[in-house]
Design a protein around this motif. Sequence first.
Motif, PDB file in Angstrom:
ATOM      1  N   GLY A 360     -15.788  49.970 -43.157  1.00  9.57           N
ATOM      2  CA  GLY A 360     -15.025  48.818 -43.026  1.00  9.57           C
ATOM      3  C   GLY A 360     -15.538  47.983 -44.564  1.00  9.57           C
ATOM      4  O   GLY A 360     -14.880  46.868 -44.735  1.00  9.57           O
ATOM      5  N   GLY A 361     -16.155  48.578 -45.347  1.00  3.57           N
ATOM      6  CA  GLY A 361     -16.397  48.135 -46.884  1.00  3.57           C
ATOM      7  C   GLY A 361     -15.157  48.186 -47.656  1.00  3.57           C
ATOM      8  O   GLY A 361     -15.095  47.486 -48.685  1.00  3.57           O
ATOM      9  N   GLY A 362     -14.118  48.779 -47.250  1.00  4.95           N
ATOM     10  CA  GLY A 362     -12.891  48.937 -48.067  1.00  4.95           C
ATOM     11  C   GLY A 362     -12.648  50.105 -48.929  1.00  4.95           C
ATOM     12  O   GLY A 362     -11.764  50.211 -49.775  1.00  4.95           O
ATOM     13  N   PHE A 363     -13.731  51.183 -49.040  1.00  2.00           N
ATOM     14  CA  PHE A 363     -13.558  52.304 -50.080  1.00  2.00           C
ATOM     15  C   PHE A 363     -13.420  53.536 -49.106  1.00  2.00           C
ATOM     16  O   PHE A 363     -14.176  54.476 -49.614  1.00  2.00           O
ATOM     17  CB  PHE A 363     -14.714  52.259 -51.147  1.00  2.00           C
ATOM     18  N   ALA A 364     -13.031  53.491 -47.949  1.00  3.15           N
ATOM     19  CA  ALA A 364     -12.879  54.824 -47.141  1.00  3.15           C
ATOM     20  C   ALA A 364     -12.226  55.860 -47.965  1.00  3.15           C
ATOM     21  O   ALA A 364     -11.545  55.843 -48.736  1.00  3.15           O
ATOM     22  CB  ALA A 364     -12.181  54.471 -45.911  1.00  3.15           C
ATOM     23  N   ALA A 365     -12.705  57.096 -47.540  1.00  7.16           N
ATOM     24  CA  ALA A 365     -12.231  58.373 -47.903  1.00  7.16           C
ATOM     25  C   ALA A 365     -10.674  58.191 -47.690  1.00  7.16           C
ATOM     26  O   ALA A 365      -9.893  58.964 -48.319  1.00  7.16           O
ATOM     27  CB  ALA A 365     -12.793  59.495 -47.377  1.00  7.16           C
ATOM     28  N   MET A 366     -10.072  57.948 -46.592  1.00  5.60           N
ATOM     29  CA  MET A 366      -8.806  57.660 -46.249  1.00  5.60           C
ATOM     30  C   MET A 366      -7.860  57.043 -47.237  1.00  5.60           C
ATOM     31  O   MET A 366      -6.736  57.370 -47.271  1.00  5.60           O
ATOM     32  CB  MET A 366      -8.270  57.060 -44.913  1.00  5.60           C
ATOM     33  N   ASN A 367      -8.601  56.246 -48.147  1.00  8.22           N
ATOM     34  CA  ASN A 367      -7.750  55.676 -49.290  1.00  8.22           C
ATOM     35  C   ASN A 367      -7.056  56.480 -50.052  1.00  8.22           C
ATOM     36  O   ASN A 367      -5.865  56.189 -50.730  1.00  8.22           O
ATOM     37  CB  ASN A 367      -8.562  54.620 -50.019  1.00  8.22           C
ATOM     38  N   VAL A 368      -7.503  57.793 -50.276  1.00  6.51           N
ATOM     39  CA  VAL A 368      -6.815  58.639 -51.248  1.00  6.51           C
ATOM     40  C   VAL A 368      -5.658  59.077 -50.678  1.00  6.51           C
ATOM     41  O   VAL A 368      -4.824  60.064 -51.343  1.00  6.51           O
ATOM     42  CB  VAL A 368      -7.747  59.948 -51.284  1.00  6.51           C
ATOM     43  N   LEU A 369      -5.098  58.732 -49.342  1.00  2.45           N
ATOM     44  CA  LEU A 369      -3.915  59.235 -48.692  1.00  2.45           C
ATOM     45  C   LEU A 369      -3.026  58.245 -48.553  1.00  2.45           C
ATOM     46  O   LEU A 369      -1.896  58.398 -47.777  1.00  2.45           O
ATOM     47  CB  LEU A 369      -4.332  59.957 -47.256  1.00  2.45           C
ATOM     48  N   ASP A 370      -3.388  57.065 -48.777  1.00  2.00           N
ATOM     49  CA  ASP A 370      -2.367  56.036 -48.609  1.00  2.00           C
ATOM     50  C   ASP A 370      -1.256  55.682 -49.559  1.00  2.00           C
ATOM     51  O   ASP A 370      -0.545  54.749 -49.325  1.00  2.00           O
ATOM     52  CB  ASP A 370      -3.268  54.683 -48.367  1.00  2.00           C
ATOM     53  N   GLY A 371      -1.232  56.398 -50.304  1.00  2.00           N
ATOM     54  CA  GLY A 371       0.076  56.237 -51.359  1.00  2.00           C
ATOM     55  C   GLY A 371       0.081  55.264 -52.385  1.00  2.00           C
ATOM     56  O   GLY A 371       1.103  54.884 -52.937  1.00  2.00           O
ATOM     57  N   ASP A 372      -1.231  54.344 -52.244  1.00  3.03           N
ATOM     58  CA  ASP A 372      -1.450  53.426 -53.167  1.00  3.03           C
ATOM     59  C   ASP A 372      -2.320  53.663 -54.316  1.00  3.03           C
ATOM     60  O   ASP A 372      -3.611  53.725 -54.044  1.00  3.03           O
ATOM     61  CB  ASP A 372      -1.552  52.113 -52.212  1.00  3.03           C
ATOM     62  N   ASP A 373      -1.906  53.447 -55.306  1.00  7.23           N
ATOM     63  CA  ASP A 373      -3.149  53.790 -56.436  1.00  7.23           C
ATOM     64  C   ASP A 373      -3.882  52.735 -56.817  1.00  7.23           C
ATOM     65  O   ASP A 373      -4.859  52.935 -57.667  1.00  7.23           O
ATOM     66  CB  ASP A 373      -2.353  54.635 -57.637  1.00  7.23           C
ATOM     67  N   GLN A 374      -3.662  51.481 -56.232  1.00  7.17           N
ATOM     68  CA  GLN A 374      -4.714  50.427 -56.525  1.00  7.17           C
ATOM     69  C   GLN A 374      -6.050  50.682 -55.459  1.00  7.17           C
ATOM     70  O   GLN A 374      -6.845  49.807 -55.492  1.00  7.17           O
ATOM     71  CB  GLN A 374      -4.037  49.152 -56.074  1.00  7.17           C
ATOM     72  N   THR A 375      -5.659  51.355 -54.497  1.00  9.60           N
ATOM     73  CA  THR A 375      -6.947  51.557 -53.462  1.00  9.60           C
ATOM     74  C   THR A 375      -7.521  52.789 -53.628  1.00  9.60           C
ATOM     75  O   THR A 375      -6.980  53.825 -54.318  1.00  9.60           O
ATOM     76  CB  THR A 375      -6.537  51.634 -51.974  1.00  9.60           C
ATOM     77  N   TYR A 376      -8.805  53.194 -53.536  1.00  8.13           N
ATOM     78  CA  TYR A 376      -9.684  54.206 -53.995  1.00  8.13           C
ATOM     79  C   TYR A 376     -10.807  54.502 -53.048  1.00  8.13           C
ATOM     80  O   TYR A 376     -11.181  53.524 -52.377  1.00  8.13           O
ATOM     81  CB  TYR A 376      -9.793  54.310 -55.428  1.00  8.13           C
ATOM     82  N   TRP A 377     -11.138  55.623 -52.949  1.00  7.36           N
ATOM     83  CA  TRP A 377     -12.204  56.207 -52.290  1.00  7.36           C
ATOM     84  C   TRP A 377     -13.518  55.874 -53.297  1.00  7.36           C
ATOM     85  O   TRP A 377     -13.426  56.323 -54.537  1.00  7.36           O
ATOM     86  CB  TRP A 377     -12.415  57.543 -51.936  1.00  7.36           C
ATOM     87  N   ALA A 378     -14.424  55.132 -52.851  1.00 10.08           N
ATOM     88  CA  ALA A 378     -15.694  55.062 -53.912  1.00 10.08           C
ATOM     89  C   ALA A 378     -16.941  55.405 -52.984  1.00 10.08           C
ATOM     90  O   ALA A 378     -17.243  55.096 -51.866  1.00 10.08           O
ATOM     91  CB  ALA A 378     -16.047  53.581 -54.316  1.00 10.08           C
ATOM     92  N   PRO A 379     -17.709  56.401 -53.653  1.00 11.39           N
ATOM     93  CA  PRO A 379     -18.840  56.662 -52.974  1.00 11.39           C
ATOM     94  C   PRO A 379     -20.159  55.639 -53.251  1.00 11.39           C
ATOM     95  O   PRO A 379     -19.823  54.759 -53.912  1.00 11.39           O
ATOM     96  CB  PRO A 379     -19.368  57.765 -53.319  1.00 11.39           C
ATOM     97  N   LYS A 380     -21.229  55.827 -52.679  1.00 16.31           N
ATOM     98  CA  LYS A 380     -22.315  54.964 -52.884  1.00 16.31           C
ATOM     99  C   LYS A 380     -23.080  55.984 -54.107  1.00 16.31           C
ATOM    100  O   LYS A 380     -22.621  56.982 -54.438  1.00 16.31           O
ATOM    101  CB  LYS A 380     -23.451  55.077 -51.638  1.00 16.31           C
ATOM    102  N   GLU A 381     -23.945  54.984 -54.880  1.00 16.14           N
ATOM    103  CA  GLU A 381     -24.715  55.853 -56.003  1.00 16.14           C
ATOM    104  C   GLU A 381     -25.282  57.063 -55.254  1.00 16.14           C
ATOM    105  O   GLU A 381     -25.983  57.078 -54.178  1.00 16.14           O
ATOM    106  CB  GLU A 381     -25.766  54.983 -56.464  1.00 16.14           C
ATOM    107  N   ASP A 382     -25.262  58.278 -56.194  1.00 13.25           N
ATOM    108  CA  ASP A 382     -25.906  59.543 -55.528  1.00 13.25           C
ATOM    109  C   ASP A 382     -27.296  59.351 -55.641  1.00 13.25           C
ATOM    110  O   ASP A 382     -27.716  59.868 -56.740  1.00 13.25           O
ATOM    111  CB  ASP A 382     -25.187  60.486 -56.119  1.00 13.25           C
ATOM    112  N   GLN A 383     -28.072  58.714 -54.552  1.00 11.31           N
ATOM    113  CA  GLN A 383     -29.377  58.493 -54.721  1.00 11.31           C
ATOM    114  C   GLN A 383     -30.248  60.113 -54.760  1.00 11.31           C
ATOM    115  O   GLN A 383     -31.329  60.243 -55.471  1.00 11.31           O
ATOM    116  CB  GLN A 383     -30.071  57.611 -54.185  1.00 11.31           C
TER     117      GLN A 383
END
Length: 486
Positions: A360-383
Amino acid sequence: MRSLWFLIAILLHQSHSIQSKLATPPLPLLPIPKAAQLKWHRRELIMFFHFGMNTFTNSEWGTGEESPSLFNPTALDAKQWIDAAAGAGFSLVILTAKHHDGFCLWPSQYTDHSVERSPWKGGKGDVVKEFVDAARARGIDAGLYLSPWDRHEKSYGLEIEYNEFYLAQLQELLTRYGSVSEIWFDGAKGKNAKNMTYYFEDWFAMVKELQSSINIFSDAGPDVRWVGDEKGFAGTTCWSTVNRTMLKIGDASIVNYLNTGDARGTDWVPPECDVSIRPGWFWHKNETAKPLSQLLDIYYKSVGRNCVLLLNVPPNSTGLISEADIERLGQFRSAINSIFSKDLAQGSKAKASSQRGGKGGGFAAMNVLDGDDQTYWAPKEDQDGNGYWIELKRLDPSASFNVVRIQEAIAMGQRIMQHEVYADGNTVASGTTVGYKRLHRLKTPLEAKKVKVWIKASRGVPLISAVGLHFDPFHGVSMKTNGTSV
Ligand SMILES: *[C@@H]1O[C@H](CO)[C@@H](O)[C@H](O)[C@H]1NC(C)=O
Ligand SMILES: *[C@@H]1O[C@H](CO)[C@@H](O)[C@H](O)[C@H]1NC(C)=O
Ligand SMILES: *[C@@H]1O[C@H](CO)[C@@H](O)[C@H](O)[C@H]1NC(C)=O
Ligand SMILES: *[C@@H]1O[C@H](CO)[C@@H](O)[C@H](O)[C@H]1NC(C)=O
Ligand SMILES: *[C@@H]1O[C@H](CO)[C@@H](O)[C@H](O)[C@H]1NC(C)=O
C-alpha cells in the motif's frame, strides 16, 4: 443486495485509504532531466529533413558557389513530409534551414544567398515557414538546423563579424516561426576552412533567451548530446549523464565518451542517434532506403539503449519524399507496432525483493505492468546485501517472447549499472545500463513461467517503471544473423 455490496465496497475502500498512507518517493539521484529533456526522451523518434542546394547539385557538401537559380522544387509540399513523419509515429521534425553551402531556405535579411533569389515561387517562397506551418497544423513539433560552417558568407573567418552574422540569422529563425523545440548544432568544418572560433556560449545563451523550452543539441549539449557516430548506434553502456567540462564541440577524441556517457557525470545530457534512412544525408537519384531489418537494428541500438533516434529522410528535388521511402517508413511503423503493441508480460503477477513503504506504500512491483512510466517499483534500501530483483509469474507461459524491455524511472535519475534477466532460472540476457528504455533481443523465442530481472549494481536504489516481454517476428528471419542479445 447490490446496495449492500456497494456499502461494503465503500467501507473497504475507506478502511484501505485510512490505513494506507503513501510512502514518499526516495530522494532523486542528481542530476535529473529538465522537463523539456524528459519530454524529448519520451518521443523516442525524431525525423530529420536534409534538404537544400545539395538536393539539386547531387552533392553532400556544397561549395557555396552554387547559383540560387538551381533551387527549384516545383512541387514542394511540406504537408507530405509531415504526413510521412506523423504517420510513422515521429512527434518532432527538424529541417536543415541552412547547410554548409550557406544557401538559406528562408528569406534571410542578412544575405542574398537564399530562396529569395531562386526561381521557386518567383522568389516569394519560404521553406522554413511552410515546414513549421505544416508541422503545427498536424500537432507535430518543429526543430531547426543552422550550419555553423558557411562556405558562401564572405565574413566567414572574421571572428567577430561572422559570429554577429550567425547570431543575426539565429535570431531570425527563433523569432519568426513560433515555438522551436530543438535546435541542432554540429561542429562540421572542412579541412581547408578558415580558422575561427564559433562563440557557442553566446549562441546558446541567445537561443535560450529566445526559446525557453527548447533543447539545444551539439557534441557538448547542453541539453542533448551527439552519440558519437552517424550509424545510429549508442554504446551498450549508455548513460544520460556526462561531465560537460570534458566535452568540446568538433573534438574527435571524445566520441567514445559521447557514446557511453559517464556513470559519475554531473550533467544530464542524453544522446541522440542521428542516421540517414539512405546512404547519404541529401537525396540522390542513385540511392535507396535501408532495408527494414537494418532500420529495426538501428531502433534496437538507439531507442533500445536509452537514446532517441533521429532518422533523416531527405526530400527529393521535386520537393517531395520519395514514395519508396514513405513505404519503408510505413513498414518500419507497422513492424514496431506489431512487436510492441502486444506486451506478453500483461496479466503476470509481479513480486519483488522488497517494496518501499510496504504494502500500500505506492511502490508495488505491479507498477511495472501498468503502462504508466510515471509509476514505478521501488525497493527498500538493501540492508542485507541480497540485491534487488523483480519477478513476473506469467499468465500464459506458452506465449513465447524474444524481446525483453526494461525501463527506469529516469525522472528520478539514471541508476542501474548492471542487470541480468532470467527465464525460469536461466540467464537469457544481461547488460549494464538501462535508462529510459533498454531492449534486449534474445537469441531464440522463449516460453517461460517466470521472468526475473536482477539488478546487480546500481547507484542508489533502482526504480523501475516498466518490464515488458514482446515477440519480434522479424528477428532471426529477415536479420541474416542468428541473433545476439543487443
Ligand atoms: C585557430 O585559432 C585559434 C584562436 O582563435 C588558435 O588558438 C588556434 O591555434 C588556431 N588553429 C590553427 C590550426 O591555426
Ligand atoms: C566526472 O565528474 C565526477 C565528479 O567530479 C568525477 O567523479 C568523475 O570521475 C568525472 N568523470 C571522468 C571521466 O573524469
Ligand atoms: C550516388 O551519387 C552521389 C553523387 O554522385 C555519390 O556521392 C554517392 O556516392 C552515390 N551513391 C551510391 C550509393 O553510389
Ligand atoms: C519525388 O518523389 C515524388 C513522390 O513522392 C515523385 O512523384 C517524384 O517524381 C520524385 N522526384 C524525383 C526527381 O525523383
Ligand atoms: C550463430 O552466430 C554465432 C556468432 O555469429 C556463430 O558463431 C554460430 O556459428 C552461429 N550459429 C549458427 C547455428 O548459425
